[in-house]
Design a protein around this motif. Structure first.
Motif, mmCIF file in Angstrom:
data_model
loop_
_atom_site.group_PDB
_atom_site.id
_atom_site.type_symbol
_atom_site.label_atom_id
_atom_site.label_comp_id
_atom_site.label_asym_id
_atom_site.label_seq_id
_atom_site.Cartn_x
_atom_site.Cartn_y
_atom_site.Cartn_z
ATOM 1 N N VAL A 58 0.028 -5.951 0.274
ATOM 2 C CA VAL A 58 -1.277 -5.580 0.813
ATOM 3 C C VAL A 58 -1.720 -6.692 1.755
ATOM 4 C CG1 VAL A 58 -3.663 -5.041 0.232
ATOM 5 C CG2 VAL A 58 -1.820 -4.256 -1.260
ATOM 6 N N VAL A 59 -1.809 -6.357 3.027
ATOM 7 C CA VAL A 59 -2.100 -7.376 4.044
ATOM 8 C C VAL A 59 -3.155 -6.871 5.017
ATOM 9 C CG1 VAL A 59 0.189 -8.434 3.907
ATOM 10 C CG2 VAL A 59 -0.200 -6.594 5.521
ATOM 11 N N VAL A 66 -3.672 -2.825 5.222
ATOM 12 C CA VAL A 66 -2.584 -1.868 5.038
ATOM 13 C C VAL A 66 -1.809 -2.246 3.781
ATOM 14 C CG1 VAL A 66 -2.304 -1.369 7.509
ATOM 15 C CG2 VAL A 66 -0.876 -3.131 6.426
ATOM 16 N N VAL A 67 -1.124 -1.263 3.242
ATOM 17 C CA VAL A 67 -0.149 -1.516 2.180
ATOM 18 C C VAL A 67 1.220 -1.241 2.792
ATOM 19 C CG1 VAL A 67 -0.391 0.795 1.170
ATOM 20 C CG2 VAL A 67 0.563 -1.034 -0.198
ATOM 21 N N ARG A 68 2.101 -2.203 2.627
ATOM 22 C CA ARG A 68 3.452 -2.066 3.163
ATOM 23 C C ARG A 68 4.348 -1.411 2.117
ATOM 24 N NH1 ARG A 68 3.543 -7.937 6.120
ATOM 25 N NH2 ARG A 68 2.587 -7.181 8.056
ATOM 26 N N ILE A 90 -6.354 -5.371 -5.723
ATOM 27 C CA ILE A 90 -4.947 -5.757 -5.827
ATOM 28 C C ILE A 90 -4.789 -7.255 -5.571
ATOM 29 C CG2 ILE A 90 -2.666 -5.465 -4.766
ATOM 30 C CD1 ILE A 90 -3.473 -2.468 -4.375
ATOM 31 N N GLU A 91 -5.498 -7.758 -4.576
ATOM 32 C CA GLU A 91 -5.446 -9.184 -4.258
ATOM 33 C C GLU A 91 -5.960 -10.023 -5.435
ATOM 34 O OE1 GLU A 91 -8.017 -11.168 -1.089
ATOM 35 O OE2 GLU A 91 -6.105 -10.874 -0.050
ATOM 36 N N THR A 92 -7.017 -9.561 -6.072
ATOM 37 C CA THR A 92 -7.577 -10.268 -7.224
ATOM 38 C C THR A 92 -6.574 -10.344 -8.366
ATOM 39 O OG1 THR A 92 -9.822 -9.609 -6.623
ATOM 40 C CG2 THR A 92 -9.469 -10.284 -8.908
#
Length: 195
Positions: A58-59, A66-68, A90-92
């Protein structure tokens, strides 16, 4: 909720409205389920792709979050938009694990477990809402809902194909964009006085 019979199997195809997607996310029993349902209904990921998402996938790009998907259907790479609140969840999780971020976000690893999560949620919603249509909901219907929501928002169909990883417009139209959203139907009904 829109329902249509499958062409060659029992059951129904399901398209959820925005409010129904929110109800599904709200009934999730924990953060992992909320993320799983969101990756399907808000980013259009297939079941296996949902299971593979890791925090590093996730960037934030110039186009937004976006999710790759590194190995989608046919081992094809693609990037698909992800809502910022889902990206932050998701980052958390990645930050809490204090790891490289390459481990999947979800603690489950089988599509059977993912289907079970959805089955529990849909049964609760069918009872809570007194709506039998929830019982037909599948993980693939979350992707179907996502694609139709983009079409309803008048996103360029070629961009939807790219984000969703479809090879051709005919496949997309045959399997995903088979109904009009409740919002589109409501707009059409408003044009007719007696409806």
């Amino acid at each position: 909720m829109n329902l249509r019979p499958h062409d060659e199997q029992d059951g129904k195809k399901v398209w959820l409205s925005e409010s129904e997607v929110s109800k599904l996310e709200a009934i999730a029993s924990d953060t992992e389920q909320t993320i799983a349902f969101g990756l399907g209904a808000r980013s259009g990921l297939r079941s296996k792709e949902i299971l593979d998402v890791a925090p590093q996938d996730v960037v934030e790009t110039d186009a937004g979050w976006v999710v790759r998907v590194w190995e989608g259907k046919g081992d094809k790479f693609r990037e698909t938009p992800i809502p910022s609140d889902l990206a932050m969840r998701i980052e958390t999780i990645g930050d809490m694990r204090d790891a490289a971020g390459d481990e999947p976000v979800l603690s489950i690893s089988s599509t059977r477990s993912l289907r079970r999560w959805l089955q529990d949620a849909r049964e609760q919603l069918a009872d809570q809402e007194d709506e039998r249509g929830w019982l037909f909901l599948s993980t693939h219907d979350l992707r179907r809902t996502w694609a139709s929501a983009l079409a309803d928002a008048e996103v360029d169909p070629l961009l939807v194909l790219d984000w969703g990883g479809w090879e051709d417009l005919e496949t997309f139209l045959d399997h995903y964009n088979g109904t009009y959203s409740p919002a589109a139907q409501r707009r059409a009904r408003e044009k007719v006085e007696w409806l």
